[in-house]
Enzyme design. Structure first.
Site, short mmCIF file in Angstrom:
data_model
loop_
_atom_site.label_atom_id
_atom_site.label_comp_id
_atom_site.label_asym_id
_atom_site.label_seq_id
_atom_site.Cartn_x
_atom_site.Cartn_y
_atom_site.Cartn_z
CB CYS A 380 -0.91 -0.01 1.23
SG CYS A 380 -1.77 1.55 1.50
CB CYS A 383 1.14 1.24 4.41
SG CYS A 383 -0.57 0.71 4.66
#
Length: 460
Positions: A380, A383
């Site tokens: 991600c 993230c």
């Protein structure tokens, strides 16, 4: 605005037939001509867009309505000889954006155009100007852009002495969508339908009048979907003037350039920029779907912020996600992106929790110390964007009585995380206070150290 623009709608089917007839005649004569003569004709091509300052722009409609020009001026409309674009992409991998732009304009002449979104891809226009070659610019006016973006379009036209060729959505399709679902249906059922009407279909019509297009895609814009884009490729999603698979070539001159280097270039060349950038906007789209990026966020997180990371494409570059009608491969752990995505939040100050570990943490009603846990997926991009701040926070909290941990919540762990850990999108940050049964979800999207620390201290 309509009086100041030359719309791609002029490249309708009838006009394309006129152009195709001329192109066919040109090919027959070029085929019989010596190679040297063909080279001279290519250099003599009359541009549809003038890069030189002070020259009056020529509209597409006027160019196509004019009497047929001599063969020498039409030769650049002929399709270039067969090219191995995979090999060309490898050849240009280390080339500068200026070199790539020059190659693209030289190969396709008036059959290529720059896609301009009103954001930092104004760099593409500057590179095109620096080549000294004629060039064309088009943009999609969705009808929902910020006022600052429209003002920026005007500045760009005046700065470069060009007319941006605007493409608009079909009024009937917009009307049907709004009447049936309202003005803001995308907040409830996702942005794809609205983007399809306002952006993808207008783009498809625009590209049907070209043989190649130039985009401002960069690999660092969205690691989950753009990390592997080549410098040049056969477009996997759209068709060009001749129709059919392989009829459109896509050029990405700044694919390998970092965002910070783009901004260094813009400042150095004193190029006009969208004033929204000074307000915290990085990636700029439609007004209802774009907002400033907060500290610790990835630049694409300002787009469609209410959706998960996997949905951060509007469909203009869907080839980044899909190939031959198949979804891009997921990682072994269920993420969108590279199967070999390295783990993140790697620090001795961050405890890596297993599924039994976080289940035990959930069951404890009398914890001796609070725990801060990030639910993440290593693929991600959002993230990844908060990794540095989270690790710094963990190191600050060493010895403070607060444990800092991470739990990988994608793949087979995602249903559990959604049901038991309040996961909606990555990353999700939870605080498990001492002497409290249920974890408390961090409510803000500010992921800088100070904001996260304030959250922890307020609930200790």
């Amino acid at each position: 605005m309509a009086s100041a623009t030359a719309s791609f709608s002029s490249l309708s089917a009838d006009l394309r037939d006129v152009k195709a007839t001329r192109i066919g005649a040109v090919r027959q004569q070029v085929a019989a001509a010596p190679a040297a003569a063909r080279g001279q004709r290519a250099r003599a091509v009359r541009p549809l867009r003038a890069a030189e300052p002070g020259r009056q722009p020529v509209s597409v409609s006027a160019a196509l309505a004019a009497p047929a020009a001599p063969v020498a001026e039409e030769a650049a409309s002929a399709i270039p000889a067969a090219v191995d674009y995979e090999a060309l992409a490898r050849e240009l991998e280390g080339a500068s954006p200026l070199e790539v732009m020059d190659r693209a304009l030289a190969m396709f002449g008036s059959d290529i155009a720059i896609a301009f979104s009103g954001a930092e891809d104004v760099a593409l226009i500057e590179y095109a100007k620096l080549t000294g070659r004629p060039f064309r610019v088009f943009s999609l006016d969705t009808g929902r852009l910020n006022p600052e973006t429209y003002q920026f379009f005007d500045k760009v036209e005046k700065h470069y002495g060009i007319r941006i060729e605007y493409m608009f959505p079909d009024a009937g399709e917009v009307q049907a969508l709004v009447r049936s679902k309202g003005l803001f249906s995308f907040y409830e059922d996702g942005h794809q339908e609205c983007c399809r009407v306002r952006k993808v279909r207008p783009l498809r019509r625009a590209l049907k009048g070209l043989r190649a297009w130039i985009t401002g895609q960069r690999k660092d814009q969205s690691p989950g979907t753009r990390a592997s884009i080549p410098i040049v490729q056969v477009d996997p999603s759209f068709e060009g003037l001749d129709g059919g698979a392989g009829s459109l070539i896509k050029w990405n001159p700044v694919a390998n350039v970092d965002g910070k280097d783009i901004w260094t270039f813009l400042r150095t060349m004193d190029v006009p920029v969208n004033p929204l950038h000074a307000q915290g906007y990085v990636s700029i789209g439609c007004e209802p779907c774009t907002r400033p990026v907060l500290p610790g966020q990835h630049e694409r997180e300002g787009r469609w912020w209410w959706e998960d990371a996997k949905a951060k494409e509007c469909g203009l570059h869907k080839g980044n996600i899909e190939k031959d009608g198949q979804a891009a491969p997921k990682s072994a752990n269920g993420g969108n992106g590279s199967a070999g995505a390295p783990d993140i939040f790697q620090s001795q100050a961050v405890v890596s929790l297993t599924r039994p570990g976080i289940e035990n943490l959930l069951r404890l009603e009398n914890r001796s110390e609070p725990w801060l846990v990030v639910l993440y997926a290593p693929w991600c991009p959002f993230c990844q964007a908060m990794e540095a701040s989270y690790v710094e926070l963990a190191e600050k909290l060493v010895g403070s009585g607060v444990k800092v941990a991470k739990f990988r919540a994608d793949g087979e762990q995602k249903p559990f995380a959604q049901a038991e850990l309040q996961l909606q999108s990555f990353p999700t940050v939870l605080l498990f206070p001492s002497r409290t049964a249920r974890p408390i979800k961090y409510p803000s999207e500010k992921r800088d150290v100070d904001s996260l620390l304030a959250f922890v201290n307020s609930l200790r």
